[in-house]
Structure formats: structure tokens, C-alpha cells
Write a protein that holds these residues in place. Sequence first.
Motif, mmCIF file in Angstrom:
data_model
loop_
_atom_site.group_PDB
_atom_site.id
_atom_site.type_symbol
_atom_site.label_atom_id
_atom_site.label_comp_id
_atom_site.label_asym_id
_atom_site.label_seq_id
_atom_site.Cartn_x
_atom_site.Cartn_y
_atom_site.Cartn_z
ATOM 1 N N CYS A 114 40.629 39.424 37.763
ATOM 2 C CA CYS A 114 41.307 38.891 36.582
ATOM 3 C C CYS A 114 42.600 38.236 37.046
ATOM 4 O O CYS A 114 43.436 38.885 37.664
ATOM 5 N N ARG A 115 42.765 36.942 36.769
ATOM 6 C CA ARG A 115 43.946 36.218 37.218
ATOM 7 C C ARG A 115 44.725 35.689 36.019
ATOM 8 O O ARG A 115 44.172 35.082 35.117
ATOM 9 N N LEU A 116 46.022 35.924 36.047
ATOM 10 C CA LEU A 116 46.940 35.417 35.038
ATOM 11 C C LEU A 116 47.840 34.413 35.739
ATOM 12 O O LEU A 116 48.631 34.781 36.604
ATOM 13 N N GLU A 117 47.723 33.121 35.372
ATOM 14 C CA GLU A 117 48.363 32.046 36.120
ATOM 15 C C GLU A 117 48.985 31.021 35.182
ATOM 16 O O GLU A 117 48.739 31.047 33.975
ATOM 17 N N LYS A 118 49.754 30.121 35.756
ATOM 18 C CA LYS A 118 50.239 28.969 34.996
ATOM 19 C C LYS A 118 49.042 28.173 34.480
ATOM 20 O O LYS A 118 48.048 27.994 35.186
ATOM 21 N N PHE A 119 49.134 27.683 33.244
ATOM 22 C CA PHE A 119 48.025 26.971 32.625
ATOM 23 C C PHE A 119 47.739 25.658 33.337
ATOM 24 O O PHE A 119 48.643 24.894 33.649
ATOM 25 N N GLN B 140 35.787 36.333 30.250
ATOM 26 C CA GLN B 140 36.601 35.770 29.186
ATOM 27 C C GLN B 140 37.679 34.883 29.784
ATOM 28 O O GLN B 140 38.032 35.011 30.958
ATOM 29 N N TYR B 141 38.188 33.986 28.948
ATOM 30 C CA TYR B 141 39.260 33.075 29.348
ATOM 31 C C TYR B 141 40.212 32.973 28.176
ATOM 32 O O TYR B 141 39.789 32.793 27.026
ATOM 33 N N ALA C 252 52.881 27.287 29.320
ATOM 34 C CA ALA C 252 51.677 28.031 28.972
ATOM 35 C C ALA C 252 51.087 28.719 30.200
ATOM 36 O O ALA C 252 51.354 28.333 31.335
ATOM 37 N N PHE C 253 50.280 29.746 29.941
ATOM 38 C CA PHE C 253 49.586 30.489 30.983
ATOM 39 C C PHE C 253 48.127 30.617 30.602
ATOM 40 O O PHE C 253 47.743 30.395 29.452
ATOM 41 N N HIS C 254 47.321 30.973 31.578
ATOM 42 C CA HIS C 254 45.947 31.310 31.243
ATOM 43 C C HIS C 254 45.494 32.528 32.026
ATOM 44 O O HIS C 254 45.978 32.821 33.110
ATOM 45 N N GLN D 155 38.113 45.492 39.346
ATOM 46 C CA GLN D 155 38.842 44.234 39.364
ATOM 47 C C GLN D 155 40.188 44.346 40.067
ATOM 48 O O GLN D 155 40.783 45.410 40.121
ATOM 49 N N ILE D 156 40.640 43.205 40.582
ATOM 50 C CA ILE D 156 42.011 43.047 41.028
ATOM 51 C C ILE D 156 42.681 42.100 40.041
ATOM 52 O O ILE D 156 42.217 40.984 39.830
#
Length: 200
Positions: free
Chosen positions: A46-51, A64-65, A36-38, A152-153
Motif C-alpha cells: 500500500c503506497r501513499l504518495e503525491k498525486f 483500491q485506489y 493532492a495525494f493518492h 503489506q508494506i
Amino acid sequence: MAHDTFYIISGLWSIDADTPKRFLEATGCGKVSEDAFHLRQTFSECRLEKFDRDVDLHLGFLEQYRAFSQGWELWIRNVNSRKFVFRFMCKDYSWTPLAIDMLKKKGFSSVSASELQEKKILRKYPLWGKSLAAKTRQDLNKDGWYTKRIPQIIMYPTDFPDDLKEKRVFLEVEEFTGPDGTVDLVRYSRLAVRALEVKK
């Protein structure tokens, strides 16, 4: 026309629930973190990472999350910095009155449950960016890519596979449409890697 049945629970997010772990334990979905990711979106990045079940959501800065995998999604949205709404979708899970009652006891309110069985369309969106491995600044995560979008980055992981030369990371989403073809809701599904077509 293929249909999936998703079970949905929604309501007001407890301001005392600083991590997703408390929510997942209350619903009885404690094993949802595999593959999963979050996505954590604040007013500046805005960060998209491993959950990470224990991640601090920093509600004071959160826009938002979204935590997601192929079988479920948790979405929390900031309404007015004092009110946060959530929606949790999960396949093959029936929300029991006990689970809903447990959520209310944990501080979540206006909790309601429903089922969603509509036509599903899969969309794939490429994530643009540059590898942070080439960066030397100490404050950047070298395991991700970034995309500058004012203000944002956006960062997202590139640890699968190791070699991303001539490859792109895609975000796959599922659009659920009603009988008239309009999109009722969108669920994040997974991240995937595709090879780029090389022009000769």
C-alpha cells in the motif's frame, strides 16, 4: 451544525482507463491535482504518495485506489478483478448531463450523479512507521516511511517537512453522518504533520 454540499458521481470504472487523467478530463476537473495525494493498494503493498494524474493503476493487481485533497476525492474499488466501481466527490461542482455523457463515451458505465449534504465529522489518524532514510536497501523508496502489516508494506511520503524528528504524519478523513448519527461514507481529506508531545 455545519454542512457542506458535495457533488458525487459514481459508476463502473472503465477497464481501458489506466490512469486517472482520462477520467478527470472527461469530468472537466482538470485542475484537481494541486496539493493532492493518492493511495494505491495492491495485494502485496500500500503506497501513499503525491498525486500523479498519469500513474498506471495496474488494475490487474489493484485492490483500491484513492486520490484526494481537501476539495475532492476519487475512490476506485476492485469488486472481483473484472469489475471496478468508482466514486468521485467534489465541492462546489455541479455535474452536468454533458459531463456524464462524456464519461459514458469514454467507456465508464452506469454513471449516476447525486448531492450529499450531511453533518461532517473530522477525524485524524496517525500513520505509524519508520523512516526509510535509514534503510540501505535499493528497492525501498527513501523518501517515505513504511509500516509492516502482514501481508503489506505501507509506504507514505515524508517530504513535508524535511525534519520529522519528534513529528508524526496524520491522515485526516471526513465522516458524513445521517440524521440518526450513523456514518454514511468516509472521504479522505489530506495529510498533515503534528509535533509529538515529549514526555519529561
